[in-house]
Scaffold this motif. Structure first.
Motif, PDB file in Angstrom:
ATOM      1  N   SER A  66      -7.522  27.391   6.220  1.00 44.54           N
ATOM      2  CA  SER A  66      -6.667  27.479   7.408  1.00 44.54           C
ATOM      3  C   SER A  66      -5.402  26.634   7.282  1.00 44.54           C
ATOM      4  N   ALA A  67      -5.447  25.640   6.374  1.00 46.18           N
ATOM      5  CA  ALA A  67      -4.253  24.811   6.150  1.00 46.18           C
ATOM      6  C   ALA A  67      -3.195  25.549   5.354  1.00 46.18           C
ATOM      7  N   GLY A  68      -3.571  26.627   4.670  1.00 47.72           N
ATOM      8  CA  GLY A  68      -2.615  27.442   3.925  1.00 47.72           C
ATOM      9  C   GLY A  68      -2.131  26.791   2.643  1.00 47.72           C
ATOM     10  N   PRO A  69      -1.123  27.393   2.017  1.00 53.02           N
ATOM     11  CA  PRO A  69      -0.595  26.880   0.738  1.00 53.02           C
ATOM     12  C   PRO A  69      -0.038  25.464   0.820  1.00 53.02           C
ATOM     13  N   ASP A  70       0.345  25.040   2.026  1.00 57.16           N
ATOM     14  CA  ASP A  70       0.949  23.713   2.174  1.00 57.16           C
ATOM     15  C   ASP A  70      -0.091  22.627   2.482  1.00 57.16           C
ATOM     16  N   GLY A  71      -1.350  22.999   2.446  1.00 54.61           N
ATOM     17  CA  GLY A  71      -2.388  22.037   2.795  1.00 54.61           C
ATOM     18  C   GLY A  71      -2.537  20.899   1.801  1.00 54.61           C
ATOM     19  N   SER A 101      -2.698  24.082 -11.305  1.00 52.25           N
ATOM     20  CA  SER A 101      -1.809  25.132 -10.806  1.00 52.25           C
ATOM     21  C   SER A 101      -1.522  24.948  -9.318  1.00 52.25           C
ATOM     22  N   ALA A 102      -0.250  24.801  -8.999  1.00 53.34           N
ATOM     23  CA  ALA A 102       0.148  24.649  -7.605  1.00 53.34           C
ATOM     24  C   ALA A 102      -0.090  25.929  -6.816  1.00 53.34           C
ATOM     25  N   ASP A 103      -0.084  27.065  -7.502  1.00 51.71           N
ATOM     26  CA  ASP A 103      -0.312  28.347  -6.814  1.00 51.71           C
ATOM     27  C   ASP A 103      -1.783  28.567  -6.469  1.00 51.71           C
ATOM     28  N   ALA A 104      -2.661  27.815  -7.101  1.00 50.65           N
ATOM     29  CA  ALA A 104      -4.099  27.987  -6.856  1.00 50.65           C
ATOM     30  C   ALA A 104      -4.554  27.069  -5.728  1.00 50.65           C
ATOM     31  N   TRP A 105      -3.848  27.099  -4.607  1.00 53.32           N
ATOM     32  CA  TRP A 105      -4.191  26.239  -3.479  1.00 53.32           C
ATOM     33  C   TRP A 105      -5.570  26.574  -2.896  1.00 53.32           C
ATOM     34  N   TRP A 106      -5.970  27.808  -3.075  1.00 55.62           N
ATOM     35  CA  TRP A 106      -7.272  28.250  -2.582  1.00 55.62           C
ATOM     36  C   TRP A 106      -8.437  27.575  -3.316  1.00 55.62           C
ATOM     37  N   ALA A 107      -8.146  27.072  -4.539  1.00 57.01           N
ATOM     38  CA  ALA A 107      -9.207  26.435  -5.321  1.00 57.01           C
ATOM     39  C   ALA A 107      -9.708  25.155  -4.646  1.00 57.01           C
TER      40      ALA A 107
END
Length: 392
Positions: A110-115, A59-65
């Motif tokens: 800290s890199a956010g969704p675009d990390g 999932s691209a939305d699960a960047w926090w993972a």
């Protein structure tokens, strides 16, 4: 043979879950010590890491993972180090592992969704390199150093530390798209190394844990045995002490366990060589046997460490025993180097405060002697659980 990332990821996840499940189930099925429980945390963190990376891939939305996976990875390696410290009778410093894991998560978040999948990677690589290096160093000390089963574990931890240090340098120099990073330090290479680490760690840690637990299971069937220096083998000391303390509990007689730690053994080895430090250790054992109480049992507890089970009506009596041993050491310098007078740090655990469980008393005395050593050596420390705990 060329390994694709997806295949390696599947194999990696299978190895993590099989090794982790085996180790964790064994931990719950047996009465384990603190080191075994912390090593189980390492496996649980590894399983959590694998799951988190799978989620971030699907999932691209699960960047926090990605941040969760990075934090779990660092915590897994840090827990290996923490558990090794506990096995060697030191404080676990698990809070250091938690801080390192938290810092890794913050760096990725800290890199956010675009990390992307490499968010916070440099901090993660540093954390893994540091903790695997510390774990490798810990396997060369205390009880782990004495066990041959840790040799492979030491090697693979050292390789992992060097690999992630090189990985950190490479990602800073050429980034994640560079040829060197992709070829030698990419996901495939790190996954293969992790598989090797997991398999070797599972074997080594299981052997260590089983051997430490073995004395209790063989209590009524083993043979009491002595070392060449006429002190009890660790297993024999535990067996004899358990019987003695059980009977003392029935009669309400007060006993104590002292952990006597030869100061600066590693430093002597580094400065003068193994032969010299072995000679000092032999003289140390002779002095402890000579100046320790007559009505006591003395057993080994790793290089330069001895355990003494002895009657002690109160803390003052136990402290007097410790002082006699320390004075005896100072009165007998090393024969080949008269100017060198070895000292000992002693931890004391009393049944009057901690009860008659030999395992509890031994761990408390071991931890107290470590505090005495860290405070400068040639000191005696009563267990922190004692009502009159303190340093002398």
């Amino acid at each position: 043979m060329i390994f694709d990332v997806q295949t390696i990821a599947v194999v990696n996840a299978l190895v993590i879950f099989v090794c982790g499940a085996t180790f964790i189930v064994n931990t719950f099925m047996r009465k384990d010590d603190a080191s075994g429980r912390v090593w189980s945390v390492s496996y649980m963190a590894g399983m959590f890491t694998s799951f988190s990376y799978v989620v971030s891939t699907l999932s691209a939305d699960a960047w926090w993972a990605t941040a969760a996976g990075n934090a779990g990875y660092v915590l897994s390696m840090a827990a290996l180090w923490s558990g090794s410290r506990l096995f060697n009778g030191k404080s676990g410093l698990l809070w250091v592992a938690l801080i390192g894991s938290a810092a890794t998560a913050v760096a990725a978040l800290s890199a956010g969704p675009d990390g992307g999948p490499w968010a916070g990677a440099p901090v993660t690589f540093v954390g893994i390199s540091v903790f695997t290096g510390l774990a490798a160093a810990e396997t060369l000390r205390g009880g782990m150093r004495e066990n041959p089963s840790t040799r492979g574990f030491t090697v693979v931890l050292s390789i992992a530390s060097a690999f992630f240090a090189a990985r950190f340098v490479t990602i800073l120099v050429e980034g994640t798209d560079g040829a060197l990073f992709t070829t030698l330090f990419g996901t495939v290479a790190s996954s293969l190394l992790l598989i090797a680490l997991l398999i070797i760690a599972t074997v080594a840690l299981s052997i260590l844990r089983a051997e430490r637990a073995a004395p209790a299971s063989r209590r009524h069937g083993s043979i009491v045995a002595y070392t060449g220096d006429d002190v009890l083998l660790h297993e024999s000391f535990i067996r004899v002490s358990e019987d003695w303390f059980e009977r003392a509990n029935f009669h309400d007689e007060q006993l104590a366990i002292l952990h006597v730690r030869l100061d600066d053994l590693d430093e002597m080895t580094t400065a003068f060589g193994v032969g010299f430090s072995n000679q000092v250790a032999e003289g140390f054992i002779v002095s402890v046997r000579r100046y320790g109480p007559t009505l006591s049992d003395i057993g080994e507890d790793g290089a330069g460490c001895l355990l003494i089970a002895t009657p002690a009506v109160d803390a003052d009596a136990a402290l007097q025993i410790a002082k006699s041993i320390q004075d005896g050491l100072l009165d007998h310098p090393v024969e080949t180097t008269p100017r060198l007078r070895p000292t000992a740090s002693i931890g004391v655990a009393l049944t009057d405060y901690l009860g008659y469980d030999v395992g509890v008393l031994t761990n408390a005395a071991r931890a107290a002697s470590l505090r005495a050593s860290n405070s400068g050596g040639n000191r005696t420390v009563l267990s922190a659980s004692s009502a009159s705990s303190g340093e002398y």
